[in-house]
Scaffold this motif. Structure first.
Motif, PDB file in Angstrom:
ATOM      1  N   ILE B 226     -55.096  -2.424  66.864  1.00  0.00           N
ATOM      2  CA  ILE B 226     -55.347  -0.759  65.712  1.00  0.00           C
ATOM      3  C   ILE B 226     -54.545  -1.498  64.727  1.00  0.00           C
ATOM      4  O   ILE B 226     -53.629  -1.266  64.821  1.00  0.00           O
ATOM      5  CB  ILE B 226     -55.397   0.562  66.488  1.00  0.00           C
ATOM      6  N   LYS B 227     -54.790  -1.876  63.261  1.00  0.00           N
ATOM      7  CA  LYS B 227     -54.229  -1.472  62.916  1.00  0.00           C
ATOM      8  C   LYS B 227     -53.885  -0.468  61.043  1.00  0.00           C
ATOM      9  O   LYS B 227     -54.292   0.279  61.079  1.00  0.00           O
ATOM     10  CB  LYS B 227     -53.920  -2.678  61.254  1.00  0.00           C
ATOM     11  N   LEU B 228     -52.229   0.226  61.682  1.00  0.00           N
ATOM     12  CA  LEU B 228     -52.057   1.040  60.558  1.00  0.00           C
ATOM     13  C   LEU B 228     -51.854   0.989  59.233  1.00  0.00           C
ATOM     14  O   LEU B 228     -50.378  -0.025  59.792  1.00  0.00           O
ATOM     15  CB  LEU B 228     -51.178   1.955  62.128  1.00  0.00           C
ATOM     16  N   VAL B 229     -51.940   1.323  58.303  1.00  0.00           N
ATOM     17  CA  VAL B 229     -51.594   1.075  57.193  1.00  0.00           C
ATOM     18  C   VAL B 229     -50.468   1.519  57.217  1.00  0.00           C
ATOM     19  O   VAL B 229     -50.068   3.249  57.957  1.00  0.00           O
ATOM     20  CB  VAL B 229     -52.287   1.485  56.336  1.00  0.00           C
ATOM     21  N   LYS B 230     -49.502   1.327  56.104  1.00  0.00           N
ATOM     22  CA  LYS B 230     -48.427   2.144  56.189  1.00  0.00           C
ATOM     23  C   LYS B 230     -48.365   3.269  54.950  1.00  0.00           C
ATOM     24  O   LYS B 230     -48.543   3.631  53.748  1.00  0.00           O
ATOM     25  CB  LYS B 230     -47.012   0.994  54.955  1.00  0.00           C
ATOM     26  N   THR B 231     -48.034   4.635  55.321  1.00  0.00           N
ATOM     27  CA  THR B 231     -47.757   5.615  54.276  1.00  0.00           C
ATOM     28  C   THR B 231     -46.038   6.230  53.902  1.00  0.00           C
ATOM     29  O   THR B 231     -45.461   5.579  54.805  1.00  0.00           O
ATOM     30  CB  THR B 231     -48.549   6.626  55.212  1.00  0.00           C
ATOM     31  N   GLY B 232     -46.744   6.995  52.438  1.00  0.00           N
ATOM     32  CA  GLY B 232     -45.024   7.110  52.443  1.00  0.00           C
ATOM     33  C   GLY B 232     -45.391   8.794  52.364  1.00  0.00           C
ATOM     34  O   GLY B 232     -45.409   9.483  53.581  1.00  0.00           O
ATOM     35  N   LYS B 233     -43.935   9.572  51.694  1.00  0.00           N
ATOM     36  CA  LYS B 233     -43.477  11.115  52.023  1.00  0.00           C
ATOM     37  C   LYS B 233     -45.308  11.240  51.120  1.00  0.00           C
ATOM     38  O   LYS B 233     -45.481  11.214  49.937  1.00  0.00           O
ATOM     39  CB  LYS B 233     -43.159  11.537  51.500  1.00  0.00           C
ATOM     40  N   ILE B 234     -46.079  12.435  51.658  1.00  0.00           N
ATOM     41  CA  ILE B 234     -46.856  12.970  51.181  1.00  0.00           C
ATOM     42  C   ILE B 234     -46.644  14.576  50.752  1.00  0.00           C
ATOM     43  O   ILE B 234     -46.421  15.385  51.543  1.00  0.00           O
ATOM     44  CB  ILE B 234     -48.096  13.245  52.175  1.00  0.00           C
ATOM     45  N   SER B 235     -46.983  14.744  49.297  1.00  0.00           N
ATOM     46  CA  SER B 235     -46.666  15.831  48.681  1.00  0.00           C
ATOM     47  C   SER B 235     -48.053  17.200  49.694  1.00  0.00           C
ATOM     48  O   SER B 235     -49.334  16.565  50.031  1.00  0.00           O
ATOM     49  CB  SER B 235     -47.404  15.789  47.289  1.00  0.00           C
ATOM     50  N   LEU B 236     -47.443  18.222  49.839  1.00  0.00           N
ATOM     51  CA  LEU B 236     -47.590  19.310  50.524  1.00  0.00           C
ATOM     52  C   LEU B 236     -49.118  19.828  49.686  1.00  0.00           C
ATOM     53  O   LEU B 236     -49.723  20.787  49.859  1.00  0.00           O
ATOM     54  CB  LEU B 236     -47.315  20.230  50.437  1.00  0.00           C
ATOM     55  N   ASN B 237     -48.595  19.590  48.306  1.00  0.00           N
ATOM     56  CA  ASN B 237     -49.401  21.295  47.039  1.00  0.00           C
ATOM     57  C   ASN B 237     -50.792  20.395  46.992  1.00  0.00           C
ATOM     58  O   ASN B 237     -50.682  18.905  46.182  1.00  0.00           O
ATOM     59  CB  ASN B 237     -48.297  20.214  45.477  1.00  0.00           C
ATOM     60  N   PRO B 238     -51.817  20.667  47.052  1.00  0.00           N
ATOM     61  CA  PRO B 238     -52.773  20.111  46.885  1.00  0.00           C
ATOM     62  C   PRO B 238     -53.612  19.556  45.690  1.00  0.00           C
ATOM     63  O   PRO B 238     -54.352  18.609  45.608  1.00  0.00           O
ATOM     64  CB  PRO B 238     -54.028  21.186  47.724  1.00  0.00           C
ATOM     65  N   LEU B 239     -52.854  20.288  44.645  1.00  0.00           N
ATOM     66  CA  LEU B 239     -53.232  20.169  43.183  1.00  0.00           C
ATOM     67  C   LEU B 239     -52.723  18.448  43.105  1.00  0.00           C
ATOM     68  O   LEU B 239     -53.779  17.783  41.958  1.00  0.00           O
ATOM     69  CB  LEU B 239     -52.870  20.492  42.467  1.00  0.00           C
ATOM     70  N   HIS B 240     -51.770  18.014  43.374  1.00  0.00           N
ATOM     71  CA  HIS B 240     -51.942  16.185  43.298  1.00  0.00           C
ATOM     72  C   HIS B 240     -52.300  15.355  44.046  1.00  0.00           C
ATOM     73  O   HIS B 240     -52.281  14.353  43.410  1.00  0.00           O
ATOM     74  CB  HIS B 240     -50.267  16.988  43.808  1.00  0.00           C
ATOM     75  N   HIS B 241     -53.583  15.628  44.847  1.00  0.00           N
ATOM     76  CA  HIS B 241     -54.237  14.525  45.275  1.00  0.00           C
ATOM     77  C   HIS B 241     -56.061  14.668  45.194  1.00  0.00           C
ATOM     78  O   HIS B 241     -56.018  13.416  45.360  1.00  0.00           O
ATOM     79  CB  HIS B 241     -54.666  14.949  46.815  1.00  0.00           C
ATOM     80  N   LEU B 242     -55.583  15.536  44.721  1.00  0.00           N
ATOM     81  CA  LEU B 242     -57.129  15.354  43.765  1.00  0.00           C
ATOM     82  C   LEU B 242     -57.209  15.078  41.999  1.00  0.00           C
ATOM     83  O   LEU B 242     -56.818  15.988  41.557  1.00  0.00           O
ATOM     84  CB  LEU B 242     -58.806  16.033  44.157  1.00  0.00           C
ATOM     85  N   THR B 243     -58.290  14.462  41.295  1.00  0.00           N
ATOM     86  CA  THR B 243     -58.288  14.701  39.564  1.00  0.00           C
ATOM     87  C   THR B 243     -59.612  15.262  40.438  1.00  0.00           C
ATOM     88  O   THR B 243     -60.185  16.314  40.600  1.00  0.00           O
ATOM     89  CB  THR B 243     -59.154  13.162  39.666  1.00  0.00           C
ATOM     90  N   LYS B 244     -59.806  16.230  38.182  1.00  0.00           N
ATOM     91  CA  LYS B 244     -60.254  16.998  37.981  1.00  0.00           C
ATOM     92  C   LYS B 244     -61.931  17.034  38.583  1.00  0.00           C
ATOM     93  O   LYS B 244     -62.737  18.866  39.155  1.00  0.00           O
ATOM     94  CB  LYS B 244     -60.079  17.585  36.242  1.00  0.00           C
ATOM     95  N   VAL B 245     -62.570  16.295  38.165  1.00  0.00           N
ATOM     96  CA  VAL B 245     -63.557  15.767  38.803  1.00  0.00           C
ATOM     97  C   VAL B 245     -64.004  15.652  39.856  1.00  0.00           C
ATOM     98  O   VAL B 245     -64.340  16.321  40.250  1.00  0.00           O
ATOM     99  CB  VAL B 245     -63.710  14.083  37.720  1.00  0.00           C
ATOM    100  N   GLU B 246     -62.529  14.958  40.486  1.00  0.00           N
ATOM    101  CA  GLU B 246     -63.140  15.307  41.945  1.00  0.00           C
ATOM    102  C   GLU B 246     -63.518  16.447  42.834  1.00  0.00           C
ATOM    103  O   GLU B 246     -64.393  16.691  43.827  1.00  0.00           O
ATOM    104  CB  GLU B 246     -62.034  14.527  42.635  1.00  0.00           C
ATOM    105  N   VAL B 247     -62.720  17.469  41.885  1.00  0.00           N
ATOM    106  CA  VAL B 247     -62.393  18.817  42.388  1.00  0.00           C
ATOM    107  C   VAL B 247     -63.604  19.477  42.899  1.00  0.00           C
ATOM    108  O   VAL B 247     -64.751  19.811  43.253  1.00  0.00           O
ATOM    109  CB  VAL B 247     -61.128  19.441  42.362  1.00  0.00           C
ATOM    110  N   MET B 248     -64.447  19.485  40.795  1.00  0.00           N
ATOM    111  CA  MET B 248     -64.790  19.696  40.384  1.00  0.00           C
ATOM    112  C   MET B 248     -66.580  19.405  41.439  1.00  0.00           C
ATOM    113  O   MET B 248     -67.769  19.919  42.067  1.00  0.00           O
ATOM    114  CB  MET B 248     -65.473  19.356  39.361  1.00  0.00           C
ATOM    115  N   LEU B 249     -66.225  17.724  42.400  1.00  0.00           N
ATOM    116  CA  LEU B 249     -67.570  17.176  42.226  1.00  0.00           C
ATOM    117  C   LEU B 249     -67.781  18.380  43.851  1.00  0.00           C
ATOM    118  O   LEU B 249     -68.764  18.102  44.491  1.00  0.00           O
ATOM    119  CB  LEU B 249     -67.692  15.965  42.295  1.00  0.00           C
ATOM    120  N   SER B 250     -67.025  17.837  44.479  1.00  0.00           N
ATOM    121  CA  SER B 250     -66.523  18.480  45.760  1.00  0.00           C
ATOM    122  C   SER B 250     -66.582  19.821  46.801  1.00  0.00           C
ATOM    123  O   SER B 250     -67.514  19.872  46.814  1.00  0.00           O
ATOM    124  CB  SER B 250     -65.071  18.353  46.477  1.00  0.00           C
TER     125      SER B 250
END
Lengths: 84, 452
Positions: B226-250
């Motif tokens: 199993i190959k795991l990809v590298k990740t950095g520090k992820i912001s806790l703020n949910p508004l940083h993760h999705l675009t407006k269109v993605e929020v609306m469609l979701s």
């Protein structure tokens, strides 16, 4: 690492070893049924025969859970994790 | 039980279910129904309070649905059946180096799906309650209760929408006969052993294949890599993760899917709407990121809507979710004096108490799962892959199923479960949706009645 004397099989994308599966099944199944059949004695000790049906199921699920913990401790996962 | 005591107990139960099902959800090959239904049923069969079990159940849904996409994003390995449609999206993201982005989009979208579903389907459920009474009255040319027509319509709809249409249609009556035949042999209307046999069928089939001398196609020489990809520090703020269109469609598609899941298959809706979103975008990467997020929102919404509307409003299982993972709430259980946990829930608690505890448990589970997964997804995935053997997990669920089958119908219950499991798995492996089998189990007495 990555080799074992047991036969390995792939199921749902997971690799499992036949003896390890048998061992895990005997431990979890054995503990679940042991707790199931111990339930009448436990309820009579508690003087709560009315709880027999409820306790039977709860105790057997608890037995299976203990089995899971024991099996997890003694069986090696068949995965090699590589990090990019 | 007073409300404070209920909320305190719901907090502990939900927290425990979230922690447990985040781990189970990350393990490849863990089927949602096979892992959620037996434990829910064990709690209810033991007579635990139905409202607290509902809080537990909501925690399991929220955590499992959010966690099963984590190994999909990090290693292109689906954590559960519902995450399988997300694998192609994850592979596209990986090709462009967007694995970390898709990971946080998925986790955030699953929280959106949960919040939208609970906000829409729970109030709707109480408005639809009068419909539930109508559905229980016998009506129409066959004099069936209204809900049976709905479930038979659902079976036919799911059959014609499944990959193996003809086989799915052919499976309906033979499977109903198998169910009723076993009940005749047991001399009682057994439900638990047959239900669990369907849930565990695909795993049981694979495990029993190991005994066969023709099992060489399953043999492997080495451990899974199993190959795991590298990740950095992820912001806790949910508004940083999705675009407006993605929020609306979701949000939009989660709300719609939550209602449609009353009758339709959660997997089907995840594939259908996810693919529509993907096809609407010309850019491959943009389409995959959007589809991945939308699918995660739909996964949570369908499980919540597919449970709450039939549970609270209709009182009868009307779709693959309520006839499948959530069916323990509709089963007549000895622990409740032959009543269903659903009946006891509505008799014991007021509408406001049910709403409060359900909303609280679901939102608490969503926030807890979000914080854990956003902050520790990589560490948890590494821990699960390195420490939890698949053998222990498969053996545990098999043991729970066998002991409950024995409790339901003795030794015959165990052999009956093996029979039903193998036949169910044969249908499922050949393209018949498992939802059809659950719904046939519920409608079996009526379907077989047509033959004699």
């Amino acid at each position: 690492m990555g080799k074992t004397s047991q036969n390995l099989y792939e199921i749902f994308g997971e690799v499992i070893a036949e003896h390890d599966f048998l061992k895990a099944f005997l431990i979890t199944g054995g503990l679940a049924f042991l707790m199931y059949f111990s339930a009448p004695k436990i309820v009579s000790m508690l003087g709560r025969e009315d709880l027999l049906n409820a306790l039977r199921v709860t105790l057997s699920a608890l037995g299976a859970f203990f089995g899971f913990i024991v099996s997890t401790a003694i069986i090696e996962p068949k995965r090699i994790v590589e990090e990019e | 039980m007073d409300i404070v005591s209920l909320l305190i107990q719901a907090t502990f139960l939900t927290a425990f279910s979230v922690l447990l099902y985040i781990i189970i959800g990350m393990i490849p090959g863990t089927d949602e129904t096979a892992t959620i239904a037996p434990i829910t049923l064990a709690f209810l069969a033991a007579g635990f309070d139905p409202l607290l079990v509902l809080a537990w159940f909501m925690g399991t849904i929220v955590a499992f649905k959010a966690a099963d996409a984590v190994p999909t994003a990090l290693a292109a390995i689906p954590g559960g059946v519902m995450a399988v449609p997300q694998v192609p999206d994850a592979l596209v993201a990986r090709k462009y180096g967007y694995s970390e982005i898709i990971l946080r989009k998925g986790i955030t979208a699953s929280v959106i799906g949960t919040v939208v579903a609970i906000a829409i389907t729970l109030p709707l459920s109480f408005y639809l309650t009068p419909l539930g009474e109508l559905l229980k009255n016998p009506a129409g040319p066959l004099d069936w209760p209204g809900w049976v027509y709905l479930i038979v319509a659902g079976i036919l709809l799911l059959a014609v929408m499944s990959k193996a249409k003809v086989l799915a249609l052919l499976a309906i009556f033979p499977f109903a006969m198998l169910v009723q035949g076993l009940r005749g042999l047991y001399g009682q209307s057994a439900f638990i052993s047959i239900f669990l046999a369907i849930t565990i069928g695909p795993i049981l089939y694979e495990l029993l294949t190991l005994i066969s001398p023709n099992n060489h196609h399953l043999k492997r020489q080495d451990y899974a890599r199993i190959k795991l990809v590298k990740t950095g520090k992820i912001s806790l703020n949910p508004l940083h993760h999705l675009t407006k269109v993605e929020v609306m469609l979701s949000s939009l598609l989660a709300g719609l899917s939550g209602i449609l899941a009353t009758f339709m298959s959660p997997v089907g809706l995840t594939v259908l709407f996810g693919d529509l979103v993907k096809e609407s975008q010309k850019d491959e990467l943009k389409g995959s990121l959007m589809a991945y997020a939308v699918r995660d929102a739909i996964k949570n919404a369908t499980y919540i809507g597919g449970t709450l509307i039939p549970l609270i409003a209709l009182g009868v299982p009307t779709g693959p979710m309520s006839a499948g993972p959530a069916h323990p709430f509709f089963a007549e259980l000895a622990a409740f004096g032959g009543l269903t946990p659903r009946d006891v829930l509505l008799q014991r608690y007021s509408t406001s108490t049910i709403i409060l505890v359900t909303v609280y448990a679901t939102l608490f589970a969503a926030v807890l799962a979000y914080l854990i997964l956003i902050k520790y997804s990589k560490q948890l995935t590494r821990f699960v892959f390195k420490k939890v053997p698949a053998e222990a997990l498969y053996a545990t669920f098999l043991a729970i199923v066998l002991v409950l089958a024995y409790n339901d119908a003795g030794i015959a219950g165990i052999f009956g479960s093996i029979l039903v499991g193998l036949i169910s798995a044969t249908f499922v492996r050949n393209g018949v949706s498992i939802g059809i089998l659950f719904m046939v189990l519920v409608a079996a007495p009526y379907l077989v009645g047509l033959l004699f």
